[in-house]
Scaffold this motif. Structure first.
Motif, PDB file in Angstrom:
ATOM      1  N   GLY A   1     -15.967 -18.844 -37.294  1.00  0.00           N
ATOM      2  CA  GLY A   1     -15.034 -19.442 -37.889  1.00  0.00           C
ATOM      3  C   GLY A   1     -13.535 -19.804 -37.649  1.00  0.00           C
ATOM      4  N   LEU A   2     -13.283 -19.230 -36.316  1.00  0.00           N
ATOM      5  CA  LEU A   2     -12.297 -19.671 -35.749  1.00  0.00           C
ATOM      6  C   LEU A   2     -12.427 -20.876 -35.008  1.00  0.00           C
ATOM      7  CD1 LEU A   2     -10.703 -16.475 -33.914  1.00  0.00           C
ATOM      8  CD2 LEU A   2      -9.644 -17.879 -35.598  1.00  0.00           C
ATOM      9  N   LEU A   3     -13.649 -21.127 -34.530  1.00  0.00           N
ATOM     10  CA  LEU A   3     -14.453 -22.097 -33.603  1.00  0.00           C
ATOM     11  C   LEU A   3     -14.266 -23.359 -34.684  1.00  0.00           C
ATOM     12  CD1 LEU A   3     -15.330 -23.553 -31.063  1.00  0.00           C
ATOM     13  CD2 LEU A   3     -17.825 -22.939 -32.033  1.00  0.00           C
ATOM     14  N   ALA A   4     -14.682 -23.216 -35.718  1.00  0.00           N
ATOM     15  CA  ALA A   4     -14.695 -24.425 -36.687  1.00  0.00           C
ATOM     16  C   ALA A   4     -13.234 -24.861 -37.122  1.00  0.00           C
ATOM     17  CB  ALA A   4     -15.311 -24.031 -38.043  1.00  0.00           C
ATOM     18  N   ALA A   5     -12.368 -23.572 -37.270  1.00  0.00           N
ATOM     19  CA  ALA A   5     -10.797 -23.819 -37.647  1.00  0.00           C
ATOM     20  C   ALA A   5     -10.295 -24.897 -36.282  1.00  0.00           C
ATOM     21  CB  ALA A   5     -10.170 -22.618 -37.929  1.00  0.00           C
ATOM     22  N   VAL A   6     -10.312 -24.483 -35.041  1.00  0.00           N
ATOM     23  CA  VAL A   6      -9.742 -24.957 -34.054  1.00  0.00           C
ATOM     24  C   VAL A   6     -10.539 -26.645 -34.109  1.00  0.00           C
ATOM     25  CG1 VAL A   6      -9.710 -25.170 -31.465  1.00  0.00           C
ATOM     26  CG2 VAL A   6      -9.579 -22.970 -32.644  1.00  0.00           C
ATOM     27  N   VAL A   7     -11.551 -26.577 -34.040  1.00  0.00           N
ATOM     28  CA  VAL A   7     -12.117 -28.180 -34.024  1.00  0.00           C
ATOM     29  C   VAL A   7     -11.482 -28.969 -35.228  1.00  0.00           C
ATOM     30  CG1 VAL A   7     -14.165 -29.594 -34.362  1.00  0.00           C
ATOM     31  CG2 VAL A   7     -14.549 -27.616 -32.911  1.00  0.00           C
ATOM     32  N   CYS A   8     -11.187 -28.351 -36.338  1.00  0.00           N
ATOM     33  CA  CYS A   8     -10.752 -29.219 -37.565  1.00  0.00           C
ATOM     34  C   CYS A   8      -9.117 -29.556 -36.963  1.00  0.00           C
ATOM     35  CB  CYS A   8     -10.693 -28.431 -38.855  1.00  0.00           C
ATOM     36  SG  CYS A   8     -12.443 -28.112 -39.472  1.00  0.00           S
ATOM     37  N   ILE A   9      -8.458 -28.449 -36.752  1.00  0.00           N
ATOM     38  CA  ILE A   9      -7.066 -28.553 -36.242  1.00  0.00           C
ATOM     39  C   ILE A   9      -6.907 -29.731 -35.153  1.00  0.00           C
ATOM     40  CG2 ILE A   9      -5.255 -27.285 -35.081  1.00  0.00           C
ATOM     41  CD1 ILE A   9      -6.092 -24.856 -36.636  1.00  0.00           C
ATOM     42  N   TRP A  10      -7.613 -29.629 -34.142  1.00  0.00           N
ATOM     43  CA  TRP A  10      -7.558 -30.553 -32.952  1.00  0.00           C
ATOM     44  C   TRP A  10      -8.043 -32.146 -33.501  1.00  0.00           C
ATOM     45  CZ3 TRP A  10      -8.947 -27.021 -28.450  1.00  0.00           C
ATOM     46  CH2 TRP A  10      -7.781 -26.177 -27.990  1.00  0.00           C
ATOM     47  N   GLY A  11      -9.037 -31.973 -34.332  1.00  0.00           N
ATOM     48  CA  GLY A  11      -9.562 -33.342 -34.671  1.00  0.00           C
ATOM     49  C   GLY A  11      -8.480 -34.240 -35.454  1.00  0.00           C
ATOM     50  N   VAL A  12      -8.075 -33.336 -36.557  1.00  0.00           N
ATOM     51  CA  VAL A  12      -6.856 -34.058 -37.552  1.00  0.00           C
ATOM     52  C   VAL A  12      -5.884 -34.215 -36.699  1.00  0.00           C
ATOM     53  CG1 VAL A  12      -5.953 -31.733 -38.343  1.00  0.00           C
ATOM     54  CG2 VAL A  12      -6.228 -34.191 -39.911  1.00  0.00           C
ATOM     55  N   ASN A  13      -5.387 -33.651 -35.570  1.00  0.00           N
ATOM     56  CA  ASN A  13      -4.034 -33.829 -35.060  1.00  0.00           C
ATOM     57  C   ASN A  13      -4.050 -35.181 -34.076  1.00  0.00           C
ATOM     58  OD1 ASN A  13      -1.759 -32.670 -34.308  1.00  0.00           O
ATOM     59  ND2 ASN A  13      -2.390 -32.276 -32.220  1.00  0.00           N
ATOM     60  N   TRP A  14      -5.219 -35.901 -34.051  1.00  0.00           N
ATOM     61  CA  TRP A  14      -5.028 -37.317 -33.339  1.00  0.00           C
ATOM     62  C   TRP A  14      -4.099 -38.146 -34.177  1.00  0.00           C
ATOM     63  CZ3 TRP A  14      -5.302 -38.117 -28.497  1.00  0.00           C
ATOM     64  CH2 TRP A  14      -5.857 -37.360 -27.437  1.00  0.00           C
ATOM     65  N   PRO A  15      -4.782 -38.271 -35.550  1.00  0.00           N
ATOM     66  CA  PRO A  15      -3.973 -39.072 -36.466  1.00  0.00           C
ATOM     67  C   PRO A  15      -2.429 -38.647 -36.523  1.00  0.00           C
ATOM     68  CG  PRO A  15      -5.648 -38.167 -37.820  1.00  0.00           C
ATOM     69  CD  PRO A  15      -5.980 -37.801 -36.197  1.00  0.00           C
ATOM     70  N   PHE A  16      -2.311 -37.446 -36.600  1.00  0.00           N
ATOM     71  CA  PHE A  16      -0.724 -36.643 -36.977  1.00  0.00           C
ATOM     72  C   PHE A  16      -0.167 -37.071 -35.682  1.00  0.00           C
ATOM     73  CE2 PHE A  16      -2.175 -33.033 -39.822  1.00  0.00           C
ATOM     74  CZ  PHE A  16      -2.455 -33.792 -40.949  1.00  0.00           C
ATOM     75  N   MET A  17      -0.515 -36.889 -34.401  1.00  0.00           N
ATOM     76  CA  MET A  17       0.276 -37.427 -33.418  1.00  0.00           C
ATOM     77  C   MET A  17       0.505 -38.767 -33.326  1.00  0.00           C
ATOM     78  SD  MET A  17      -1.295 -35.322 -29.999  1.00  0.00           S
ATOM     79  CE  MET A  17      -2.930 -35.802 -30.099  1.00  0.00           C
ATOM     80  N   LYS A  18      -0.452 -39.796 -33.793  1.00  0.00           N
ATOM     81  CA  LYS A  18      -0.117 -40.980 -33.841  1.00  0.00           C
ATOM     82  C   LYS A  18       1.043 -41.286 -34.696  1.00  0.00           C
ATOM     83  CE  LYS A  18      -0.991 -45.507 -33.001  1.00  0.00           C
ATOM     84  NZ  LYS A  18      -0.866 -45.875 -31.492  1.00  0.00           N
ATOM     85  N   MET A  19       0.818 -40.377 -35.912  1.00  0.00           N
ATOM     86  CA  MET A  19       1.853 -40.826 -37.012  1.00  0.00           C
ATOM     87  C   MET A  19       3.208 -40.327 -36.445  1.00  0.00           C
ATOM     88  SD  MET A  19      -0.337 -39.489 -40.208  1.00  0.00           S
ATOM     89  CE  MET A  19       1.011 -39.222 -41.025  1.00  0.00           C
ATOM     90  N   GLY A  20       3.271 -39.043 -35.849  1.00  0.00           N
ATOM     91  CA  GLY A  20       4.598 -38.509 -35.265  1.00  0.00           C
ATOM     92  C   GLY A  20       5.142 -39.642 -34.164  1.00  0.00           C
ATOM     93  N   LEU A  21       4.583 -40.339 -33.486  1.00  0.00           N
ATOM     94  CA  LEU A  21       5.128 -41.228 -32.629  1.00  0.00           C
ATOM     95  C   LEU A  21       6.077 -42.142 -33.067  1.00  0.00           C
ATOM     96  CD1 LEU A  21       2.382 -41.628 -30.261  1.00  0.00           C
ATOM     97  CD2 LEU A  21       4.310 -40.509 -29.727  1.00  0.00           C
ATOM     98  N   GLU A  22       5.909 -42.470 -34.565  1.00  0.00           N
ATOM     99  CA  GLU A  22       6.818 -43.370 -35.200  1.00  0.00           C
ATOM    100  C   GLU A  22       8.238 -42.884 -35.236  1.00  0.00           C
ATOM    101  OE1 GLU A  22       5.638 -44.378 -39.359  1.00  0.00           O
ATOM    102  OE2 GLU A  22       3.452 -44.432 -38.904  1.00  0.00           O
TER     103      GLU A  22
END
Length: 314
Positions: free
Chosen positions: A23-44
């Protein structure tokens, strides 16, 4: 992003059931996967090097507070400090700085694939500096990964005339090389402290390096504080850095290392498809082919590592 080889031996197994670890592994994969578009948005709103510093500082502070409350925050032995400094500087500080810098020029989905080429670069590094053999499977995995990188830089789909785009791609590959360099160094070190002893100090050193880079490069660029930038920063610092690192350490103590490594391949795949969904980035044939070949190459290398492990290490 992590690699089992980059985390020091953790001692006795953690008290997590297999179900909780998965369950933790699935959560980490989701957290880091979605973070790529979040980081791109944050650079604005967040200049890349200030973004990197604030993220690492918040992550270090969060992890130190959690471990302090739990009575687990302690200084590592002197024997481990040189390697803690190397990991904090090269594998975390420089890697994260280069990722944030390159991401401002490159779509988030593509950036996630390039940043996850690290295991491909570990293969030649381990051969040159650790004396590891190039087995048939490792050679196949290396060739598949390099073919994936070639697909991403295919002249028919890659705009070589765009200097900023070319620079961003090279910066991201340099970041992957920094992470790989850290892994090779770590493989040569015999740790005396546990991961949870080392990681808060590695993040603190990385934050100090990030602060110096921010002053040197982004001193004239203001941070825009608004609700989206604060939320993205909180997500990156607390979830994607501190809590995800803690979760990965717990996972590595409860599940086979190869299981974790292969599951983490879901991060660049998630980064690519979520960036298309959230940011509207194009899913080109070269991107999909590059992702497939790089993931296949990393999976082959991980499978070869699994074959060469003693039964108790699996």
């Amino acid at each position: 992003m992590t690699d089992s080889a980059a985390i020091p031996p953790s001692g006795p197994p953690a008290p997590h059931s297999a179900a909780a670890a998965y369950g933790l592994l699935a959560a980490v994969v989701c957290i880091w996967g979605v973070n790529w578009p979040f980081m791109k948005m944050g650079l604005e709103w967040l200049p890349p090097f200030w973004f990197n510093f604030l993220r690492l500082a918040l992550g270090a502070l969060t992890l130190c507070l959690i471990l302090g409350v739990a009575g687990r925050l302690r200084l590592p032995p002197r024997h481990d400090w040189p390697m803690i400094a190397i990991v904090g500087t090269v594998q975390i500080g420089l890697y994260m700085g280069l990722v944030h810098w390159g991401l401002q020029y490159v779509p988030a989905g593509r950036a996630s694939i390039l940043a996850y080429t690290t295991p491909i670069w570990v293969v030649p590094g381990a051969m040159l500096f650790l004396g590891e053999r190039l087995t048939g499977l490792r050679a196949l995995g290396l060739l598949a990964g390099l073919a994936g990188i070639a697909a991403l830089f295919n002249p028919l789909s890659f705009d070589w005339s765009d200097g900023q785009f070319v620079k961003g791609n090279l910066i991201l590959l340099a970041g992957a090389l920094c992470w790989a360099t850290g892994i090779v160094f770590v493989k040569r070190h015999v740790w005396r402290c546990t991961p949870l002893d080392a990681v808060p100090w590695q993040l603190t050193i990385a934050a100090a390096i990030a602060f110096v880079l921010a002053i040197a490069v982004d001193s004239g660029r203001p941070v825009v504080w608004n609700t989206p930038s604060i939320l993205i920063l909180l997500y990156n610092g607390s979830l994607a850095t501190a809590l995800a690192v803690w979760a990965v350490i717990s996972i590595n103590r409860a599940l086979p290392a190869v299981t974790t490594s292969l599951a983490m391949l879901g991060v660049p795949a998630g980064g690519l498809f979520l960036s298309a969904l959230i940011l509207g980035e194009a899913l080109t044939l070269s991107l999909l082919l590059g992702l497939f070949l790089i993931v296949a190459g990393i999976a082959i290398v991980a499978f070869d590592d699994r074959k060469r492990m003693p039964p108790t290490a699996a």
